[in-house]
Design a protein around this motif. Structure first.
Motif, PDB file in Angstrom:
ATOM      1  N   MET A  62      18.813  20.432  -2.911  1.00 43.77           N
ATOM      2  CA  MET A  62      18.090  19.576  -1.976  1.00 43.77           C
ATOM      3  C   MET A  62      18.024  18.150  -2.520  1.00 43.77           C
ATOM      4  SD  MET A  62      14.322  20.287  -0.396  1.00 43.77           S
ATOM      5  CE  MET A  62      13.279  18.906  -0.771  1.00 43.77           C
ATOM      6  N   THR A  63      18.307  17.175  -1.673  1.00 43.32           N
ATOM      7  CA  THR A  63      18.234  15.783  -2.120  1.00 43.32           C
ATOM      8  C   THR A  63      16.784  15.322  -2.098  1.00 43.32           C
ATOM      9  OG1 THR A  63      18.637  15.033   0.124  1.00 43.32           O
ATOM     10  CG2 THR A  63      20.546  15.191  -1.322  1.00 43.32           C
ATOM     11  N   SER A  64      16.473  14.381  -2.974  1.00 42.49           N
ATOM     12  CA  SER A  64      15.097  13.885  -3.007  1.00 42.49           C
ATOM     13  C   SER A  64      14.869  12.951  -1.816  1.00 42.49           C
ATOM     14  CB  SER A  64      14.820  13.170  -4.320  1.00 42.49           C
ATOM     15  OG  SER A  64      15.793  12.194  -4.552  1.00 42.49           O
ATOM     16  N   PRO A  65      13.606  12.883  -1.353  1.00 40.64           N
ATOM     17  CA  PRO A  65      13.323  12.051  -0.178  1.00 40.64           C
ATOM     18  C   PRO A  65      13.554  10.563  -0.458  1.00 40.64           C
ATOM     19  CG  PRO A  65      11.291  12.916  -1.135  1.00 40.64           C
ATOM     20  CD  PRO A  65      12.419  13.546  -1.874  1.00 40.64           C
ATOM     21  N   LEU A  66      13.895   9.862   0.601  1.00 42.57           N
ATOM     22  CA  LEU A  66      14.052   8.413   0.511  1.00 42.57           C
ATOM     23  C   LEU A  66      12.667   7.807   0.325  1.00 42.57           C
ATOM     24  CD1 LEU A  66      16.381   6.294   0.884  1.00 42.57           C
ATOM     25  CD2 LEU A  66      15.537   6.018   3.217  1.00 42.57           C
ATOM     26  N   ARG A  67      12.495   7.083  -0.744  1.00 41.30           N
ATOM     27  CA  ARG A  67      11.187   6.491  -1.037  1.00 41.30           C
ATOM     28  C   ARG A  67      11.130   5.098  -0.418  1.00 41.30           C
ATOM     29  NH1 ARG A  67       6.761   6.801  -4.582  1.00 41.30           N
ATOM     30  NH2 ARG A  67       6.428   4.902  -5.772  1.00 41.30           N
ATOM     31  N   ILE A  68      10.237   4.944   0.541  1.00 42.37           N
ATOM     32  CA  ILE A  68      10.161   3.689   1.296  1.00 42.37           C
ATOM     33  C   ILE A  68       8.821   3.003   1.056  1.00 42.37           C
ATOM     34  CG2 ILE A  68      10.223   2.643   3.596  1.00 42.37           C
ATOM     35  CD1 ILE A  68      11.799   5.057   4.565  1.00 42.37           C
ATOM     36  N   ALA A  69       8.873   1.722   0.759  1.00 42.98           N
ATOM     37  CA  ALA A  69       7.646   0.920   0.641  1.00 42.98           C
ATOM     38  C   ALA A  69       7.413   0.206   1.966  1.00 42.98           C
ATOM     39  CB  ALA A  69       7.785  -0.096  -0.483  1.00 42.98           C
ATOM     40  N   LEU A  70       6.273   0.448   2.544  1.00 44.92           N
ATOM     41  CA  LEU A  70       5.892  -0.274   3.758  1.00 44.92           C
ATOM     42  C   LEU A  70       4.989  -1.432   3.331  1.00 44.92           C
ATOM     43  CD1 LEU A  70       5.678  -0.660   6.803  1.00 44.92           C
ATOM     44  CD2 LEU A  70       3.874   1.052   6.847  1.00 44.92           C
ATOM     45  N   ILE A  71       5.511  -2.623   3.442  1.00 42.11           N
ATOM     46  CA  ILE A  71       4.799  -3.816   2.970  1.00 42.11           C
ATOM     47  C   ILE A  71       4.147  -4.510   4.161  1.00 42.11           C
ATOM     48  CG2 ILE A  71       5.013  -6.039   1.793  1.00 42.11           C
ATOM     49  CD1 ILE A  71       7.647  -4.855   0.556  1.00 42.11           C
ATOM     50  N   ILE A  72       2.841  -4.601   4.119  1.00 50.50           N
ATOM     51  CA  ILE A  72       2.117  -5.292   5.185  1.00 50.50           C
ATOM     52  C   ILE A  72       2.090  -6.772   4.836  1.00 50.50           C
ATOM     53  CG2 ILE A  72      -0.079  -5.489   6.418  1.00 50.50           C
ATOM     54  CD1 ILE A  72      -0.602  -2.564   5.599  1.00 50.50           C
ATOM     55  N   ALA A  73       2.804  -7.553   5.621  1.00 46.57           N
ATOM     56  CA  ALA A  73       2.983  -8.961   5.268  1.00 46.57           C
ATOM     57  C   ALA A  73       1.741  -9.809   5.525  1.00 46.57           C
ATOM     58  CB  ALA A  73       4.174  -9.543   6.021  1.00 46.57           C
ATOM     59  N   SER A  74       0.851  -9.309   6.374  1.00 45.97           N
ATOM     60  CA  SER A  74      -0.358 -10.077   6.666  1.00 45.97           C
ATOM     61  C   SER A  74      -1.385  -9.885   5.560  1.00 45.97           C
ATOM     62  CB  SER A  74      -0.953  -9.616   7.997  1.00 45.97           C
ATOM     63  OG  SER A  74      -2.222 -10.193   8.168  1.00 45.97           O
ATOM     64  N   THR A  75      -1.895 -10.975   5.026  1.00 45.94           N
ATOM     65  CA  THR A  75      -2.959 -10.888   4.028  1.00 45.94           C
ATOM     66  C   THR A  75      -4.253 -11.484   4.569  1.00 45.94           C
ATOM     67  OG1 THR A  75      -2.258 -13.000   3.073  1.00 45.94           O
ATOM     68  CG2 THR A  75      -1.346 -11.014   2.081  1.00 45.94           C
ATOM     69  N   ARG A  76      -4.271 -11.748   5.870  1.00 47.51           N
ATOM     70  CA  ARG A  76      -5.430 -12.372   6.515  1.00 47.51           C
ATOM     71  C   ARG A  76      -6.629 -11.419   6.493  1.00 47.51           C
ATOM     72  NH1 ARG A  76      -7.426 -12.515  11.674  1.00 47.51           N
ATOM     73  NH2 ARG A  76      -6.024 -10.843  12.310  1.00 47.51           N
ATOM     74  N   GLY A  78      -9.480  -9.349   7.823  1.00 42.60           N
ATOM     75  CA  GLY A  78      -9.674  -8.778   9.145  1.00 42.60           C
ATOM     76  C   GLY A  78      -8.369  -8.508   9.871  1.00 42.60           C
ATOM     77  N   ARG A  79      -7.287  -8.482   9.123  1.00 42.16           N
ATOM     78  CA  ARG A  79      -5.958  -8.308   9.729  1.00 42.16           C
ATOM     79  C   ARG A  79      -5.812  -6.959  10.431  1.00 42.16           C
ATOM     80  NH1 ARG A  79      -6.230  -6.773   4.737  1.00 42.16           N
ATOM     81  NH2 ARG A  79      -4.751  -5.343   3.769  1.00 42.16           N
ATOM     82  N   PHE A  80      -4.890  -6.941  11.411  1.00 42.99           N
ATOM     83  CA  PHE A  80      -4.622  -5.748  12.190  1.00 42.99           C
ATOM     84  C   PHE A  80      -3.539  -4.891  11.525  1.00 42.99           C
ATOM     85  CE2 PHE A  80      -2.626  -3.562  15.872  1.00 42.99           C
ATOM     86  CZ  PHE A  80      -3.740  -2.871  16.329  1.00 42.99           C
ATOM     87  N   GLY A  81      -2.800  -5.489  10.620  1.00 40.03           N
ATOM     88  CA  GLY A  81      -1.647  -4.845  10.005  1.00 40.03           C
ATOM     89  C   GLY A  81      -1.880  -3.421   9.503  1.00 40.03           C
ATOM     90  N   PRO A  82      -2.986  -3.142   8.761  1.00 43.85           N
ATOM     91  CA  PRO A  82      -3.186  -1.780   8.254  1.00 43.85           C
ATOM     92  C   PRO A  82      -3.289  -0.734   9.361  1.00 43.85           C
ATOM     93  CG  PRO A  82      -4.551  -3.320   7.041  1.00 43.85           C
ATOM     94  CD  PRO A  82      -3.940  -4.103   8.172  1.00 43.85           C
ATOM     95  N   THR A  83      -3.757  -1.132  10.545  1.00 43.23           N
ATOM     96  CA  THR A  83      -3.842  -0.186  11.664  1.00 43.23           C
ATOM     97  C   THR A  83      -2.438   0.267  12.062  1.00 43.23           C
ATOM     98  OG1 THR A  83      -5.819  -1.315  12.447  1.00 43.23           O
ATOM     99  CG2 THR A  83      -4.704   0.123  14.021  1.00 43.23           C
ATOM    100  N   PRO A  85       3.303  -9.822  11.082  1.00 43.33           N
ATOM    101  CA  PRO A  85       2.881 -10.436  12.337  1.00 43.33           C
ATOM    102  C   PRO A  85       3.636 -11.753  12.532  1.00 43.33           C
ATOM    103  CG  PRO A  85       1.278 -10.917  10.644  1.00 43.33           C
ATOM    104  CD  PRO A  85       2.338 -10.057  10.007  1.00 43.33           C
ATOM    105  N   GLU A  86       3.512 -12.285  13.721  1.00 43.83           N
ATOM    106  CA  GLU A  86       4.096 -13.611  13.970  1.00 43.83           C
ATOM    107  C   GLU A  86       2.974 -14.636  13.894  1.00 43.83           C
ATOM    108  OE1 GLU A  86       6.601 -13.925  17.436  1.00 43.83           O
ATOM    109  OE2 GLU A  86       6.149 -16.048  17.666  1.00 43.83           O
ATOM    110  N   TYR A  87       3.120 -15.600  13.015  1.00 39.94           N
ATOM    111  CA  TYR A  87       2.168 -16.708  12.898  1.00 39.94           C
ATOM    112  C   TYR A  87       2.933 -17.998  13.205  1.00 39.94           C
ATOM    113  CZ  TYR A  87      -1.191 -13.812  10.236  1.00 39.94           C
ATOM    114  OH  TYR A  87      -2.080 -12.860   9.814  1.00 39.94           O
ATOM    115  N   ASN A  88       2.499 -18.692  14.196  1.00 34.58           N
ATOM    116  CA  ASN A  88       3.134 -19.971  14.533  1.00 34.58           C
ATOM    117  C   ASN A  88       4.664 -19.843  14.615  1.00 34.58           C
ATOM    118  OD1 ASN A  88       0.575 -21.181  14.582  1.00 34.58           O
ATOM    119  ND2 ASN A  88       0.627 -21.406  12.348  1.00 34.58           N
ATOM    120  N   HIS A  89       5.093 -18.814  15.336  1.00 40.49           N
ATOM    121  CA  HIS A  89       6.514 -18.553  15.599  1.00 40.49           C
ATOM    122  C   HIS A  89       7.306 -18.238  14.337  1.00 40.49           C
ATOM    123  CE1 HIS A  89       5.590 -19.745  19.631  1.00 40.49           C
ATOM    124  NE2 HIS A  89       5.200 -20.949  19.217  1.00 40.49           N
TER     125      HIS A  89
END
Ligand SMILES: Cc1cc2nc3c(=O)[nH]c(=O)nc-3n(C[C@H](O)[C@H](O)[C@H](O)COP(=O)(O)O)c2cc1C
Length: 91
Positions: free
Chosen positions: A1-15, A17-22, A82-86
């Motif tokens: 069995m191959t090992s699972p692909l390890r993926i980092a999900l990086i939330i780019a928003s550091t604001r 009250g950000r919505f990103g973690p949701t 997220p998109e900030y100022n385009h």
């Protein structure tokens, strides 16, 4: 069995009250049943990265080093931004 692909999900928003973690938690539920994926969420906000820093600066701040060392253990990355100022947020 191959090992699972390890993926980092990086939330780019550091604001505060950000919505990103949701969105990230939703993504976690989508991948939860997958045996071929191991998702990690290395929160840049938890890493407390300095506002003015580039990877070429030496020495790296310890918190940045821990964050990048975590990324180095991953096979792939998803940058959820997220998109900030385009564009994407500066941090
Ligand atoms: C400072 C700021 C600038 C934004 N600029 C845009 C924009 O240019 N286009 C857009 O569609 N939405 C824009 N938005 C909306 C954000 O993309 C949206 O609210 C997103 O969910 C914010 O993510 P966050 O809560 O994780 O930071 C902006 C929001 C903020 C706070």
């Amino acid at each position: 069995m191959t090992s699972p692909l390890r993926i980092a999900l990086i939330i780019a928003s550091t604001r505060e009250g950000r919505f990103g973690p949701t969105v990230a938690r939703w993504f976690e539920t989508v991948t939860a049943g997958r045996t071929d994926i191991e998702l990690t969420l290395p929160y840049p906000t938890d890493a407390d990265l300095p506002a003015h820093w580039t990877p070429n600066h030496t020495p790296s701040p310890p918190q940045a080093r821990a964050f990048t060392e975590h990324l180095a253990t991953c096979d792939a990355y998803i940058v959820q931004t997220p998109e900030y100022n385009h564009s994407f947020p500066a941090p």
